[in-house]
Design a protein around this motif. Structure first.
Motif, PDB file in Angstrom:
ATOM      1  N   ALA A 244      -4.854  11.737  -6.655  1.00 27.03           N
ATOM      2  CA  ALA A 244      -5.496  11.686  -5.344  1.00 27.03           C
ATOM      3  C   ALA A 244      -6.234  10.353  -5.246  1.00 27.03           C
ATOM      4  O   ALA A 244      -7.132  10.079  -6.043  1.00 27.03           O
ATOM      5  N   VAL A 245      -5.817   9.508  -4.312  1.00 29.34           N
ATOM      6  CA  VAL A 245      -6.469   8.208  -4.144  1.00 29.34           C
ATOM      7  C   VAL A 245      -6.936   8.067  -2.702  1.00 29.34           C
ATOM      8  O   VAL A 245      -6.305   8.570  -1.776  1.00 29.34           O
ATOM      9  N   THR A 246      -8.049   7.372  -2.542  1.00 29.86           N
ATOM     10  CA  THR A 246      -8.595   7.141  -1.207  1.00 29.86           C
ATOM     11  C   THR A 246      -7.918   5.925  -0.591  1.00 29.86           C
ATOM     12  O   THR A 246      -7.222   5.166  -1.275  1.00 29.86           O
ATOM     13  N   GLU A 247      -8.153   5.726   0.709  1.00 33.53           N
ATOM     14  CA  GLU A 247      -7.611   4.557   1.409  1.00 33.53           C
ATOM     15  C   GLU A 247      -8.135   3.270   0.773  1.00 33.53           C
ATOM     16  O   GLU A 247      -7.398   2.299   0.615  1.00 33.53           O
ATOM     17  N   GLU A 248      -9.408   3.280   0.400  1.00 35.20           N
ATOM     18  CA  GLU A 248     -10.012   2.103  -0.240  1.00 35.20           C
ATOM     19  C   GLU A 248      -9.343   1.816  -1.596  1.00 35.20           C
ATOM     20  O   GLU A 248      -9.070   0.672  -1.948  1.00 35.20           O
ATOM     21  N   GLU A 249      -9.053   2.879  -2.353  1.00 33.71           N
ATOM     22  CA  GLU A 249      -8.393   2.710  -3.655  1.00 33.71           C
ATOM     23  C   GLU A 249      -6.969   2.186  -3.486  1.00 33.71           C
ATOM     24  O   GLU A 249      -6.505   1.389  -4.302  1.00 33.71           O
TER      25      GLU A 249
ATOM     26  N   ARG B  87       0.841  -1.195   0.000  1.00 35.42           N
ATOM     27  CA  ARG B  87       0.000   0.000   0.000  1.00 35.42           C
ATOM     28  C   ARG B  87       0.881   1.253   0.000  1.00 35.42           C
ATOM     29  O   ARG B  87       0.573   2.234  -0.657  1.00 35.42           O
TER      30      ARG B  87
ATOM     31  N   ALA C  10       0.823   4.240  -2.620  1.00 30.64           N
ATOM     32  CA  ALA C  10       0.642   5.629  -2.205  1.00 30.64           C
ATOM     33  C   ALA C  10       1.782   6.495  -2.739  1.00 30.64           C
ATOM     34  O   ALA C  10       1.557   7.620  -3.213  1.00 30.64           O
TER      35      ALA C  10
END
Length: 108
Positions: A28-33, A15, A19
């Motif tokens: 911009a990515v979310t935690e889920e992505e 992860r 990131a």
């Protein structure tokens, strides 16, 4: 890969690495992505590694997986348009050539 970012659970990419890549790409990515992309990239990298392990010493290099046959007709020389015929439909002609508006300045 640096030890502190590599996933010890055996995944090819962690992860933290996803990131980092997202930051480099200014995404911009979310935690889920991050979780989803890490899994997807693991599958892709594992597949590429598997292809790289194929014993291909006895396989001839090819440009296509299946043989291809040219489906075009053979070239045939035939009479083309004369200069007058080609210029007959032009809105403007000068000295035997198509005349078009200048789009570049005088500086060269």
């Amino acid at each position: 890969m640096p030890e502190e970012t590599h996933d010890p659970a055996g995944g090819v990419i962690s992860r933290a690495e996803v990131a980092h890549l997202a930051r480099l790409a200014r995404l911009a990515v979310t935690e889920e992505e991050l979780d989803r992309f890490a899994g997807q990239l693991d599958v892709i990298l594992a597949s590429v590694a598997r292809v790289g392990r194929v014993a291909a010493d006895d396989i001839e290099p090819t440009s296509h997986a299946v043989p291809l046959t040219n489906v075009f007709r053979p070239d045939q020389v035939r009479q083309g348009l004369t200069q007058e015929q080609a210029l007959s439909g032009a809105p403007a002609a000068q000295e035997g050539r198509f005349q078009v508006p200048r789009i570049l300045g005088e500086e060269q």
